[in-house]
Write an enzyme that holds these catalytic residues in place. Structure first.
Site, short mmCIF file in Angstrom:
data_model
loop_
_atom_site.label_atom_id
_atom_site.label_comp_id
_atom_site.label_asym_id
_atom_site.label_seq_id
_atom_site.Cartn_x
_atom_site.Cartn_y
_atom_site.Cartn_z
CE LYS A 1 22.22 18.48 33.94
NZ LYS A 1 21.53 19.76 33.59
N GLY B 1 31.34 24.83 33.69
CA GLY B 1 30.24 25.64 34.23
C GLY B 1 30.76 26.59 35.28
CB SER B 2 28.95 28.46 37.86
OG SER B 2 28.31 27.39 38.53
N GLY C 1 31.19 23.82 40.20
CA GLY C 1 32.44 23.05 40.04
C GLY C 1 32.97 22.56 41.37
CD GLU D 1 36.45 26.02 30.63
OE1 GLU D 1 36.33 26.98 31.43
OE2 GLU D 1 35.86 25.94 29.54
CB CYS E 1 34.99 29.46 29.66
SG CYS E 1 33.52 28.45 29.79
CD GLU F 1 33.38 33.43 34.13
OE1 GLU F 1 32.84 32.70 34.97
OE2 GLU F 1 33.95 33.00 33.11
P1 ADP Z 1 25.36 28.68 35.20
O1 ADP Z 1 25.33 29.18 36.62
O2 ADP Z 1 26.19 29.49 34.31
O3 ADP Z 1 24.01 28.34 34.66
P2 ADP Z 1 25.98 26.08 36.15
O4 ADP Z 1 27.32 25.76 36.68
O5 ADP Z 1 24.86 26.25 37.12
O6 ADP Z 1 26.15 27.31 35.22
O7 ADP Z 1 25.51 24.95 35.11
C1 ADP Z 1 26.36 24.21 34.28
C2 ADP Z 1 25.86 22.79 34.23
O8 ADP Z 1 25.93 22.23 35.54
C3 ADP Z 1 24.40 22.63 33.81
O9 ADP Z 1 24.26 21.45 33.02
C4 ADP Z 1 23.68 22.47 35.12
O10 ADP Z 1 22.46 21.77 35.01
C5 ADP Z 1 24.69 21.65 35.89
N1 ADP Z 1 24.52 21.72 37.35
C6 ADP Z 1 24.03 22.75 38.09
N2 ADP Z 1 24.02 22.41 39.39
C7 ADP Z 1 24.52 21.16 39.49
C8 ADP Z 1 24.78 20.25 40.57
N3 ADP Z 1 24.49 20.57 41.83
N4 ADP Z 1 25.32 19.04 40.30
C9 ADP Z 1 25.63 18.71 39.03
N5 ADP Z 1 25.39 19.51 37.96
C10 ADP Z 1 24.85 20.70 38.18
#
Ligand code: ADP
Length: 487
Positions: free
Chosen positions: A180, A233-234, A238, A255, A289, A386
Site C-alpha cells: 500500500k 511512517g509517522s 505506527g 520504522e 527518517c 521530528e
Molecule cells: P505522514 O504523516 O508523514 O504522511 P503517515 O504515517 O500518515 O505519514 O503515512 C505513512 C503510510 O501509512 C502511508 O502509506 C499512509 O497511507 C499509511 N497510513 C496512514 N494512516 C494509516 C492507518 N490508519 N492504517 C494503515 N496505514 C495508514
C-alpha cells in the site's frame, strides 16, 4: 533508456499480475508539489481491493511463486534490478514530480532500488539453517520459511528505497507481498510493479493497492490472513498499526523516524564534517527518517561550526524538483504548514542563517526556506520533535558525558554520528549512543543497502536492510527427527 515504456495506468491497482480498476470505482487526485497542479488521478483502493490482493498473494504462494527455489527467486529479483536501471530516466522523473525530490536525488533512489534487488537477489539462496546437537538418536535442524502474505505500508518520502528494502527482502525469502503506497506519492510503486511483471515475477507475488491510509492501509493491517506487516511512517500511525496488528498477533516491523544527532568534538576535522553536517539535514528537504536534525558541538568549536554551517545555509536554494536545486518543495502543502509552524515556534531562538526560495518558484509549490537555529536548548521543542523539513538546530556541549546525555535525551533512537579523531572516544560513544546505526567520521542518512537499519524508542523496532532483514521477513522452524541410536 528502456525500449519498453512503463505504460502504467495509475487509476488501476496491480493485483494478481494484472492492472484492475478498484472495486469501488473511486479515484484520488495526485498533486505535483513543485507547482501544486494535479499530476494525475490514482485509484482509491479499499478493503475489498486489499482482500482481492491478499487472495492473489495466497494463490501465488500455492502456485509458481511458492514452488520457486531460493535460487529462482534470486534470479528474478536480479532481473528486476537490471530493468529498474534500464528505466532510470523515467523512474527518476516520476519520483521527482510525485515527491518533489530534486532530480539528482531521485536518480540516486532509482540506483538504490536496483541495488536492493541485486543485494536481495544475491542473498536469496544464502541464508542457511543450522544443525543442532541434541539427544542421542536425534538429528535436529532449522528451516527458514516465509511468513506467507506480507503487508508493506510505504510512506511518501523515499518510495523507491523503502519498497526496495522491504519488498526486496520479503520476496527473497519467498513471501508474497501486498503493498500500500502513500496517497501523496505512489507512481513509482506502480511502475515498480510493472517492471516486476516484465521481469517475470509470477502473478500475485507482488500486488499494489493505492489508496488512503485510513481505508486501504487500515484494511491491510486488519486483514486476518496477512502474516507480517512492515511499516515506515509517522509515530502515531505506527502505534495504531502495532495495536491493530495485535488483534491477530501479527508481527510488525516499524520504522518511525528520529531526531538523529551528529556529535562534533574538539578534535574533529570540521571541514571534513561540514558537508555531512548540512546535507544530512537538508537531503530530501529534511523529509528523511534518518535526517540529522541536531548538531551537537563542543563549546570550543561551536562558533566555528555555526559560522561554517551558516555560510552553507545562506547558499542553499529551494526550487522546483526537476530543476535540481539543493532543496525541492515539501511533499504537500500540509507538510509545509507543519514545518512552518515548527519554525514559528523558534521565534525566540537565534536564527544562524536561512537559505532562499528561488524567485521563479511557482506560487502553488510547497516550498519552505531552509533554516538553521543556533544555541538551542536541548529541551526545546525544535530539539525534541521530528520536524521533517529543512531545519536543523545546533546545540553546544562541554564534555563527553553531557554530549551523550543530550544525544540520548529524546524519545527517539535511530541514527547518530561521532566526529572525533580519538579512537577510544569513538569506541566508547559507539556503545553509549542510543541508536540503531552509529557512524564514525561520516553520516549515512539513507545509505547502506547492506547495513541493518532500524531504531528503538519512538523510532520503532525491527531491522530492515542488509542480511538482518531476511530474519525479520522469515520465520524459523526447528525439525527434530528421531531415528534411533547408532547400532
Ligand atoms: P505522514 O504523516 O508523514 O504522511 P503517515 O504515517 O500518515 O505519514 O503515512 C505513512 C503510510 O501509512 C502511508 O502509506 C499512509 O497511507 C499509511 N497510513 C496512514 N494512516 C494509516 C492507518 N490508519 N492504517 C494503515 N496505514 C495508514
Amino acid at each position: 533508456m528502456s525500449t519498453r515504456p512503463l505504460n502504467i495506468d495509475p487509476q488501476n491497482c496491480f493485483i494478481g499480475g494484472a492492472w484492475v480498476p478498484p472495486l469501488g470505482g473511486q479515484a484520488l487526485d495526485l498533486r505535483n508539489p513543485s507547482d501544486g497542479t494535479t499530476l494525475c488521478q490514482i485509484a482509491r483502493g479499499d478493503a475489498a481491493d486489499i482482500d482481492r490482493a491478499v487472495g492473489a498473494a495466497e494463490r501465488a504462494l500455492d502456485g509458481d511463486w511458492g514452488r520457486a527455489t531460493a535460487f529462482e527467486r534470486g534470479r528474478v529479483l536480479a532481473k528486476i534490478g537490471a530493468l529498474v536501471l534500464e528505466n532510470i530516466d523515467e523512474l527518476a522523473v516520476l519520483e521527482s514530480n510525485d515527491v518533489g525530490k530534486p532530480l539528482k536525488q531521485a536518480r540516486a533512489d532509482v540506483v538504490a532500488l536496483a541495488r536492493y534487488m541485486e543485494f536481495y537477489g544475491g542473498a536469496a539462496d544464502k541464508l542457511h539453517g543450522q544443525t543442532i546437537p541434541y539427544l542421542e538418536g536425534y538429528t535436529v535442524y532449522t528451516l527458514r520459511e516465509p511468513h506467507g502474505v506480507t503487508g508493506h505500508i510505504i510512506p511518501w518520502n523515499y518510495p523507491m528505497q523503502i519498497i526496495g528494502r522491504s519488498v526486496g527482502a520479503a520476496l527473497a525469502m519467498g513471501n508474497a507481498c501486498v503493498l500500500k503506497p502513500a496517497e501523496e506519492a505512489c507512481l513509482t510503486a506502480l511502475a515498480f510493479a510493472e517492471i516486476a511483471r516484465q521481469a517475470g515475477l509470477p502473478d500475485g507475488a507482488l500486488n499494489v493497492v493505492p489508496g488512503l491510509g485510513a481505508e486501504a492501509g487500515a484494511a491491510l493491517t486488519k486483514h486476518p490472513r496477512v502474516r507480517h506487516i512492515s511499516f515506515t511512517g509517522s509515530v502515531n500511525v505506527g502505534k495504531l498499526i502495532q495495536e491493530t496488528a495485535s488483534a491477530h498477533v501479527v508481527p510488525v516491523t516499524l520504522e518511525l523516524g528520529g531526531k538523529s544527532p551528529q556529535l562534533v568534538f574538539d578534535d574533529a576535522d570540521i571541514d571534513a564534517a561540514l558537508p555531512f553536517l548540512v546535507n544530512a539535514g537538508i537531503q530530501n528537504a529534511g523529509q528523511t527518517c534518518s535526517a540529522s536534525s541536531r548538531i551537537l558541538v563542543h563549546r570550543s568549536k561551536f562558533d566555528e561550526v555555526v559560522m561554517k554551517m551558516a555560510a552553507r545555509y545562506r547558499d542553499l536554494r529551494a526550487g522546483p524538483a526537476l530543476d535540481d536545486h539543493d532543496v525541492g518543495p515539501l511533499v504537500s502543502m500540509r507538510q509545509k504548514d507543519i514545518v512552518e509552524s515548527f519554525i514559528a515556534q523558534g521565534h525566540d531562538l537565534e536564527i544562524a542563517a536561512r537559505g532562499e526560495i528561488v524567485a521563479d518558484a511557482p506560487a502553488g509549490g510547497a516550498y519552505v526556506t531552509p533554516t538553521l537555529f543556533a544555541n538551542v536548548d536541548p529541551g526545546h521543542i525544535l530539539a525534541q520533535d521530528e520536524i521533517f523539513g529543512p531545519v536543523q538546530v545546533v546545540i553546544p556541549f562541554d564534555d563527553e558525558d553531557q554530549a551523550v546525555a543530550i544525544a540520548n535525551g529524546t524519545d527517539f533512537g535511530l541514527v547518530a554520528s561521532v566526529w572525533s579523531q580519538n579512537g577510544a572516544r569513538q569506541m566508547r560513544l559507539a556503545k553509549r549512543l542510543r541508536a540503531g546505526q552509529v557512524f564514525i567520521n561520516n553520516y549515512g542518512a539513507g545509505g547502506g543497502v547492506e547495513l541493518p537499519f532500524g531504531g528503538s524508542g519512538l523510532s520503532g523496532h525491527g531491522r530492515e536492510k542488509g542480511f538482518e532483514a531476511l530474519y525479520g521477513f522469515s520465520t524459523l522452524k526447528t525439525v527434530a527427527a528421531f531415528h534411533g541410536e547408532d547400532k
